[in-house]
Design a protein around this motif. Sequence first.
Motif, PDB file in Angstrom:
ATOM      1  N   VAL A 249       0.848  -1.186   0.000  1.00 18.68           N
ATOM      2  CA  VAL A 249       0.000   0.000   0.000  1.00 18.68           C
ATOM      3  C   VAL A 249       0.888   1.241   0.000  1.00 18.68           C
ATOM      4  CG1 VAL A 249      -1.826   1.251   1.222  1.00 18.68           C
ATOM      5  CG2 VAL A 249      -1.775  -1.250   1.266  1.00 18.68           C
ATOM      6  N   THR A 250       0.570   2.205  -0.843  1.00 21.67           N
ATOM      7  CA  THR A 250       1.389   3.412  -0.935  1.00 21.67           C
ATOM      8  C   THR A 250       1.192   4.294   0.282  1.00 21.67           C
ATOM      9  OG1 THR A 250      -0.295   4.755  -2.042  1.00 21.67           O
ATOM     10  CG2 THR A 250       1.105   3.356  -3.440  1.00 21.67           C
ATOM     11  N   VAL A 251       2.090   5.251   0.457  1.00 22.33           N
ATOM     12  CA  VAL A 251       1.989   6.204   1.564  1.00 22.33           C
ATOM     13  C   VAL A 251       0.708   7.025   1.427  1.00 22.33           C
ATOM     14  CG1 VAL A 251       3.056   8.215   2.647  1.00 22.33           C
ATOM     15  CG2 VAL A 251       4.493   6.310   1.873  1.00 22.33           C
ATOM     16  N   THR A 252       0.402   7.455   0.218  1.00 23.19           N
ATOM     17  CA  THR A 252      -0.817   8.242  -0.010  1.00 23.19           C
ATOM     18  C   THR A 252      -2.062   7.436   0.321  1.00 23.19           C
ATOM     19  OG1 THR A 252       0.249   9.527  -1.768  1.00 23.19           O
ATOM     20  CG2 THR A 252      -2.157   9.499  -1.732  1.00 23.19           C
ATOM     21  N   GLU A 253      -2.114   6.169  -0.099  1.00 26.53           N
ATOM     22  CA  GLU A 253      -3.265   5.315   0.206  1.00 26.53           C
ATOM     23  C   GLU A 253      -3.407   5.107   1.703  1.00 26.53           C
ATOM     24  OE1 GLU A 253      -3.366   2.574  -3.862  1.00 26.53           O
ATOM     25  OE2 GLU A 253      -2.145   1.973  -2.143  1.00 26.53           O
ATOM     26  N   THR A 254      -2.273   4.973   2.389  1.00 25.94           N
ATOM     27  CA  THR A 254      -2.305   4.803   3.845  1.00 25.94           C
ATOM     28  C   THR A 254      -2.865   6.043   4.527  1.00 25.94           C
ATOM     29  OG1 THR A 254      -0.370   3.340   3.724  1.00 25.94           O
ATOM     30  CG2 THR A 254      -0.920   4.253   5.878  1.00 25.94           C
ATOM     31  N   ALA A 255      -2.409   7.213   4.086  1.00 25.01           N
ATOM     32  CA  ALA A 255      -2.905   8.479   4.645  1.00 25.01           C
ATOM     33  C   ALA A 255      -4.403   8.620   4.418  1.00 25.01           C
ATOM     34  CB  ALA A 255      -2.162   9.653   4.028  1.00 25.01           C
ATOM     35  N   ASN A 256      -4.857   8.289   3.227  1.00 23.04           N
ATOM     36  CA  ASN A 256      -6.288   8.379   2.911  1.00 23.04           C
ATOM     37  C   ASN A 256      -7.098   7.381   3.730  1.00 23.04           C
ATOM     38  OD1 ASN A 256      -5.803  10.394   1.021  1.00 23.04           O
ATOM     39  ND2 ASN A 256      -5.705   8.967  -0.701  1.00 23.04           N
ATOM     40  N   LYS A 257      -6.575   6.185   3.871  1.00 22.53           N
ATOM     41  CA  LYS A 257      -7.276   5.126   4.597  1.00 22.53           C
ATOM     42  C   LYS A 257      -7.515   5.522   6.050  1.00 22.53           C
ATOM     43  CE  LYS A 257      -6.885   0.113   5.217  1.00 22.53           C
ATOM     44  NZ  LYS A 257      -8.007  -0.234   4.340  1.00 22.53           N
ATOM     45  N   LEU A 258      -6.546   6.237   6.622  1.00 20.98           N
ATOM     46  CA  LEU A 258      -6.641   6.651   8.021  1.00 20.98           C
ATOM     47  C   LEU A 258      -7.206   8.055   8.171  1.00 20.98           C
ATOM     48  CD1 LEU A 258      -3.287   5.084   9.226  1.00 20.98           C
ATOM     49  CD2 LEU A 258      -5.584   4.371   9.881  1.00 20.98           C
ATOM     50  N   ARG A 259      -7.747   8.598   7.068  1.00 26.00           N
ATOM     51  CA  ARG A 259      -8.487   9.878   7.069  1.00 26.00           C
ATOM     52  C   ARG A 259      -7.625  11.072   7.485  1.00 26.00           C
ATOM     53  NH1 ARG A 259     -14.188   9.777   6.926  1.00 26.00           N
ATOM     54  NH2 ARG A 259     -14.991   7.687   6.521  1.00 26.00           N
ATOM     55  N   TYR A 260      -6.370  11.089   7.058  1.00 26.01           N
ATOM     56  CA  TYR A 260      -5.555  12.289   7.257  1.00 26.01           C
ATOM     57  C   TYR A 260      -5.954  13.331   6.219  1.00 26.01           C
ATOM     58  CZ  TYR A 260      -2.443  10.371  10.798  1.00 26.01           C
ATOM     59  OH  TYR A 260      -1.930   9.868  11.968  1.00 26.01           O
ATOM     60  N   SER A 261      -5.892  14.586   6.603  1.00 25.03           N
ATOM     61  CA  SER A 261      -6.321  15.661   5.708  1.00 25.03           C
ATOM     62  C   SER A 261      -5.412  15.797   4.491  1.00 25.03           C
ATOM     63  CB  SER A 261      -6.398  16.991   6.462  1.00 25.03           C
ATOM     64  OG  SER A 261      -5.122  17.325   7.017  1.00 25.03           O
ATOM     65  N   SER A 262      -4.144  15.400   4.630  1.00 26.19           N
ATOM     66  CA  SER A 262      -3.212  15.452   3.504  1.00 26.19           C
ATOM     67  C   SER A 262      -2.046  14.519   3.787  1.00 26.19           C
ATOM     68  CB  SER A 262      -2.688  16.877   3.298  1.00 26.19           C
ATOM     69  OG  SER A 262      -1.823  17.255   4.356  1.00 26.19           O
ATOM     70  N   ILE A 263      -1.340  14.168   2.735  1.00 26.64           N
ATOM     71  CA  ILE A 263      -0.160  13.314   2.915  1.00 26.64           C
ATOM     72  C   ILE A 263       0.922  14.046   3.699  1.00 26.64           C
ATOM     73  CG2 ILE A 263       0.869  13.989   0.702  1.00 26.64           C
ATOM     74  CD1 ILE A 263       1.899  11.099   0.489  1.00 26.64           C
ATOM     75  N   TYR A 264       0.961  15.375   3.577  1.00 32.57           N
ATOM     76  CA  TYR A 264       1.948  16.163   4.322  1.00 32.57           C
ATOM     77  C   TYR A 264       1.707  16.034   5.821  1.00 32.57           C
ATOM     78  CZ  TYR A 264       4.232  20.226   6.405  1.00 32.57           C
ATOM     79  OH  TYR A 264       4.987  21.041   7.213  1.00 32.57           O
ATOM     80  N   VAL A 265       0.454  16.179   6.257  1.00 29.29           N
ATOM     81  CA  VAL A 265       0.114  16.067   7.682  1.00 29.29           C
ATOM     82  C   VAL A 265       0.458  14.674   8.193  1.00 29.29           C
ATOM     83  CG1 VAL A 265      -1.787  16.085   9.348  1.00 29.29           C
ATOM     84  CG2 VAL A 265      -1.684  17.826   7.554  1.00 29.29           C
ATOM     85  N   PHE A 266       0.127  13.648   7.396  1.00 26.19           N
ATOM     86  CA  PHE A 266       0.431  12.275   7.790  1.00 26.19           C
ATOM     87  C   PHE A 266       1.939  12.059   7.907  1.00 26.19           C
ATOM     88  CE2 PHE A 266       1.503   7.979   6.049  1.00 26.19           C
ATOM     89  CZ  PHE A 266       1.229   7.274   7.217  1.00 26.19           C
ATOM     90  N   SER A 267       2.694  12.497   6.906  1.00 22.17           N
ATOM     91  CA  SER A 267       4.146  12.283   6.894  1.00 22.17           C
ATOM     92  C   SER A 267       4.815  12.970   8.071  1.00 22.17           C
ATOM     93  CB  SER A 267       4.742  12.794   5.578  1.00 22.17           C
ATOM     94  OG  SER A 267       4.216  12.082   4.474  1.00 22.17           O
ATOM     95  N   ARG A 268       4.369  14.181   8.375  1.00 25.25           N
ATOM     96  CA  ARG A 268       4.961  14.911   9.494  1.00 25.25           C
ATOM     97  C   ARG A 268       4.680  14.203  10.821  1.00 25.25           C
ATOM     98  NH1 ARG A 268       2.965  20.951  10.360  1.00 25.25           N
ATOM     99  NH2 ARG A 268       1.093  19.768  10.933  1.00 25.25           N
ATOM    100  N   SER A 277      10.687   9.067   7.798  1.00 18.60           N
ATOM    101  CA  SER A 277       9.530   9.363   6.957  1.00 18.60           C
ATOM    102  C   SER A 277       8.799   8.067   6.623  1.00 18.60           C
ATOM    103  CB  SER A 277       9.968  10.051   5.666  1.00 18.60           C
ATOM    104  OG  SER A 277      10.644   9.130   4.825  1.00 18.60           O
ATOM    105  N   PRO A 278       7.490   8.129   6.374  1.00 18.59           N
ATOM    106  CA  PRO A 278       6.755   6.906   6.015  1.00 18.59           C
ATOM    107  C   PRO A 278       7.286   6.254   4.744  1.00 18.59           C
ATOM    108  CG  PRO A 278       5.379   8.865   5.712  1.00 18.59           C
ATOM    109  CD  PRO A 278       6.584   9.298   6.451  1.00 18.59           C
ATOM    110  N   GLY A 279       7.767   7.077   3.792  1.00 23.26           N
ATOM    111  CA  GLY A 279       8.319   6.516   2.566  1.00 23.26           C
ATOM    112  C   GLY A 279       9.585   5.723   2.828  1.00 23.26           C
ATOM    113  N   ALA A 280      10.474   6.282   3.678  1.00 20.03           N
ATOM    114  CA  ALA A 280      11.715   5.585   4.012  1.00 20.03           C
ATOM    115  C   ALA A 280      11.425   4.326   4.827  1.00 20.03           C
ATOM    116  CB  ALA A 280      12.635   6.525   4.794  1.00 20.03           C
ATOM    117  N   PHE A 281      10.469   4.423   5.720  1.00 17.44           N
ATOM    118  CA  PHE A 281      10.092   3.250   6.526  1.00 17.44           C
ATOM    119  C   PHE A 281       9.565   2.143   5.627  1.00 17.44           C
ATOM    120  CE2 PHE A 281       6.944   0.694   8.718  1.00 17.44           C
ATOM    121  CZ  PHE A 281       7.641   0.274   9.839  1.00 17.44           C
TER     122      PHE A 281
END
Length: 296
Positions: A249-268, A277-281
């Motif tokens: 599952v991509t980082v963006t899909e993960t952020a959306n799945k958990l209802r984050y307002s944006s990928i930036y908010v999730f990554s931070r 970072s979620p991408g590096a993890f």
Amino acid sequence: MKYHYDNNFACNPRIFNDLLLYQVGEMMCDDQTEMTSHIHLDWYEFTYVLSGSGTIFTNNKPAHVEKHDLYFSHPKEIHRIFSDADNPLRFFFCAFNFTSDSPFTPILDEYAAITKPENNRKFHTDDLGDHFTHLLSEIKADTDMGRSIFEYELKLAILKVMQRIKQEKIPYYRAPQTNSTQLLCFNIINYVDTHIYTLENMAELSDVFGYNYSYLSRCFKKTIGESISSYIINKKLAIAKEILSEGDVTVTETANKLRYSSIYVFSRAFKDKYHVSPGAFKQAALEKKNEKTEKT
């Protein structure tokens, strides 16, 4: 219709071990919706009403349905749904069956016999909405975890329906004696844990528990030792870590799945918690997974 979210696998059912999925989705009707007659093939179907009212016809025999009614359809039946014009239907639907060697097959055969008359198909139950919400959340997840969650979520819903059909009394667990504040906090934790994918905002907790949020927050902080918002954040990030560990599952899909307002908010938030970072993890988890595969 106003809205139709349909995952249709009628021609090529999705297989979850012994479970065969033909269709799952949600429909929101307008004031003129009437589904044309169609024949169910080799599957059972649940229709669960979220709101509104209408009539479900089976072999041209009507049954009036309204909020929190579940209708149980059998294979090889003529089926159609009519929504009331002044109170349009919104409902979940799920068509399924099991392999012949599945332990669920004789269970379904037994309960199909109980509900054989077309006028004995409607059951009122208010505890299935979350199951269907989880099913729709997981159906797109192409991971081992996502498939397992979908399979067991649907099987649990089926067993609950069977229990309701037989009108068996549920032996509710009673917790050891505790004060009301502790119990309230434990219930908040349980609600958050079971609604983590659908929780909209903090106000939802006030609506569910009947207290204003500032009171809930004070009680939770004093009893549990952290704020409600902190608990929710940590819970979401722990789940995100599990999802990303799967590597599918991509980082963006993960952020959306958990209802984050944006990928930036999730990554931070992820980096603040885990110092990566979620991408590096995700990349590190994927490399580790590949190393294990190569060794085996």
